[in-house]
Design a protein around this motif. Structure first.
Motif, PDB file in Angstrom:
ATOM      1  N   PHE A   4       0.849  -1.198   0.000  1.00  0.00           N
ATOM      2  CA  PHE A   4       0.000   0.000   0.000  1.00  0.00           C
ATOM      3  C   PHE A   4       0.878   1.239   0.000  1.00  0.00           C
ATOM      4  O   PHE A   4       0.666   2.176  -0.773  1.00  0.00           O
ATOM      5  CB  PHE A   4      -0.917  -0.004   1.227  1.00  0.00           C
ATOM      6  N   TYR A   5       1.886   1.237   0.856  1.00  0.00           N
ATOM      7  CA  TYR A   5       2.742   2.412   1.012  1.00  0.00           C
ATOM      8  C   TYR A   5       3.704   2.608  -0.154  1.00  0.00           C
ATOM      9  O   TYR A   5       4.318   3.661  -0.282  1.00  0.00           O
ATOM     10  CB  TYR A   5       3.470   2.372   2.355  1.00  0.00           C
ATOM     11  N   TYR A  36       2.474   2.715  -3.123  1.00  0.00           N
ATOM     12  CA  TYR A  36       1.639   3.530  -4.003  1.00  0.00           C
ATOM     13  C   TYR A  36       1.049   4.769  -3.334  1.00  0.00           C
ATOM     14  O   TYR A  36       0.763   5.760  -4.000  1.00  0.00           O
ATOM     15  CB  TYR A  36       0.482   2.697  -4.562  1.00  0.00           C
ATOM     16  N   PHE A  37       0.797   4.713  -2.038  1.00  0.00           N
ATOM     17  CA  PHE A  37       0.101   5.787  -1.330  1.00  0.00           C
ATOM     18  C   PHE A  37       0.844   6.146  -0.057  1.00  0.00           C
ATOM     19  O   PHE A  37       1.409   5.280   0.599  1.00  0.00           O
ATOM     20  CB  PHE A  37      -1.328   5.361  -0.962  1.00  0.00           C
ATOM     21  N   ASN A  38       0.763   7.415   0.324  1.00  0.00           N
ATOM     22  CA  ASN A  38       1.347   7.833   1.597  1.00  0.00           C
ATOM     23  C   ASN A  38       0.379   7.629   2.747  1.00  0.00           C
ATOM     24  O   ASN A  38       0.792   7.321   3.866  1.00  0.00           O
ATOM     25  CB  ASN A  38       1.770   9.308   1.542  1.00  0.00           C
ATOM     26  N   THR A  39      -0.916   7.850   2.476  1.00  0.00           N
ATOM     27  CA  THR A  39      -1.923   7.772   3.530  1.00  0.00           C
ATOM     28  C   THR A  39      -3.227   7.204   2.966  1.00  0.00           C
ATOM     29  O   THR A  39      -3.413   7.114   1.742  1.00  0.00           O
ATOM     30  CB  THR A  39      -2.246   9.174   4.096  1.00  0.00           C
ATOM     31  N   LYS A  40      -4.129   6.878   3.867  1.00  0.00           N
ATOM     32  CA  LYS A  40      -5.466   6.440   3.466  1.00  0.00           C
ATOM     33  C   LYS A  40      -6.191   7.576   2.755  1.00  0.00           C
ATOM     34  O   LYS A  40      -6.964   7.345   1.821  1.00  0.00           O
ATOM     35  CB  LYS A  40      -6.252   5.960   4.696  1.00  0.00           C
ATOM     36  N   ASP A  41      -5.937   8.814   3.159  1.00  0.00           N
ATOM     37  CA  ASP A  41      -6.526   9.978   2.481  1.00  0.00           C
ATOM     38  C   ASP A  41      -6.125  10.008   1.007  1.00  0.00           C
ATOM     39  O   ASP A  41      -6.953  10.350   0.145  1.00  0.00           O
ATOM     40  CB  ASP A  41      -6.093  11.286   3.141  1.00  0.00           C
ATOM     41  N   ASP A  42      -4.879   9.675   0.712  1.00  0.00           N
ATOM     42  CA  ASP A  42      -4.429   9.657  -0.684  1.00  0.00           C
ATOM     43  C   ASP A  42      -5.215   8.629  -1.493  1.00  0.00           C
ATOM     44  O   ASP A  42      -5.627   8.905  -2.628  1.00  0.00           O
ATOM     45  CB  ASP A  42      -2.936   9.337  -0.777  1.00  0.00           C
ATOM     46  N   LEU A  43      -5.410   7.457  -0.908  1.00  0.00           N
ATOM     47  CA  LEU A  43      -6.219   6.430  -1.583  1.00  0.00           C
ATOM     48  C   LEU A  43      -7.642   6.936  -1.782  1.00  0.00           C
ATOM     49  O   LEU A  43      -8.207   6.811  -2.871  1.00  0.00           O
ATOM     50  CB  LEU A  43      -6.223   5.124  -0.785  1.00  0.00           C
ATOM     51  N   PHE A  44      -8.219   7.532  -0.760  1.00  0.00           N
ATOM     52  CA  PHE A  44      -9.596   8.018  -0.842  1.00  0.00           C
ATOM     53  C   PHE A  44      -9.729   9.088  -1.932  1.00  0.00           C
ATOM     54  O   PHE A  44     -10.687   9.074  -2.704  1.00  0.00           O
ATOM     55  CB  PHE A  44     -10.039   8.562   0.516  1.00  0.00           C
ATOM     56  N   ASN A  45      -8.761   9.985  -2.025  1.00  0.00           N
ATOM     57  CA  ASN A  45      -8.789  11.006  -3.074  1.00  0.00           C
ATOM     58  C   ASN A  45      -8.721  10.380  -4.461  1.00  0.00           C
ATOM     59  O   ASN A  45      -9.420  10.821  -5.383  1.00  0.00           O
ATOM     60  CB  ASN A  45      -7.662  12.017  -2.889  1.00  0.00           C
ATOM     61  N   ASP A  46      -7.900   9.353  -4.620  1.00  0.00           N
ATOM     62  CA  ASP A  46      -7.834   8.660  -5.911  1.00  0.00           C
ATOM     63  C   ASP A  46      -9.162   7.964  -6.226  1.00  0.00           C
ATOM     64  O   ASP A  46      -9.591   7.929  -7.382  1.00  0.00           O
ATOM     65  CB  ASP A  46      -6.688   7.650  -5.933  1.00  0.00           C
TER      66      ASP A  46
END
Length: 190
Positions: free
Chosen positions: A47-48, A50-60
């Motif tokens: 996960f990390y 591709y993303f820094n945080t869960k917020d980054d995933l949510f924005n995507d």
């Protein structure tokens, strides 16, 4: 250098797809990174990658939800060049159609916190398209009560929020009043 873990369906797109389904069903707070990655079938470390945080995933995820609607927004802006006022109303009509379609597809299982986030993201997505059309209307002689940018934000969020209301029957009744407010705001001869 550490190598990226290889596994079936372990791409960023797969994480967005699985995360999106889980956010829609469980909400932002009810969806954990570990649960997403368990369903993807990979370690949390991937996960990390591709993303820094869960917020980054949510924005995507929110960006992915809006992506299918953008070509129609672009088409509506292009069509608005012929009749900008009609184009602005057409933009809001399309927003309403898209909301009805989206609710039919996801409404039953959509967590309310995610519904609110999708609404906010949709309004932010509509802003630049609204601004393009508002600029056209001003070029054609309208005298809005606010500057173009502020008018666009106001219209996108005020009219858009009403249109994205969950009660489509209310929107149908209120729509003539909403459109009248657009005419007043834009300084059109009403």
């Amino acid at each position: 250098m550490a190598r990226k873990q290889k596994f079936e369906g372990g791409t960023k797109n797969r994480i967005i797809e699985v995360g999106g389904k889980m956010f829609l069903e469980n909400g932002f707070d009810g969806t954990g990174i570990r649960a997403v990655m368990d369903r993807v079938g990979a370690d949390v470390g991937v996960f990390y990658y591709y993303f820094n945080t869960k917020d980054d995933l949510f924005n995507d995820v929110l960006d992915r939800i809006m992506e299918p609607y953008k070509p129609n927004f672009e088409r509506l802006v292009e069509e608005a060049k012929a009749e900008p006022v009609r184009g602005l109303f057409g933009l809001f009509d399309y927003l309403q159609e898209a909301a009805i379609d989206f609710r039919a597809k996801y409404g039953e299982n959509l967590h309310r916190s995610v519904r609110w986030s999708i609404r906010d993201h949709a309004l932010e997505t509509v802003e630049p398209y609204t601004e393009e059309i508002v600029s056209m209307i001003v070029e054609n002689g309208a005298k809005p009560v606010m500057d173009i940018h502020t008018s666009a934000i106001y219209l996108a969020h005020a009219i858009g929020s009403c249109i994205l209301s969950e009660d489509s029957a209310w929107v149908a009744v209120a729509k003539p009043q909403l459109m009248k407010s657009v005419e007043v705001l834009m300084g059109l001869n009403v």
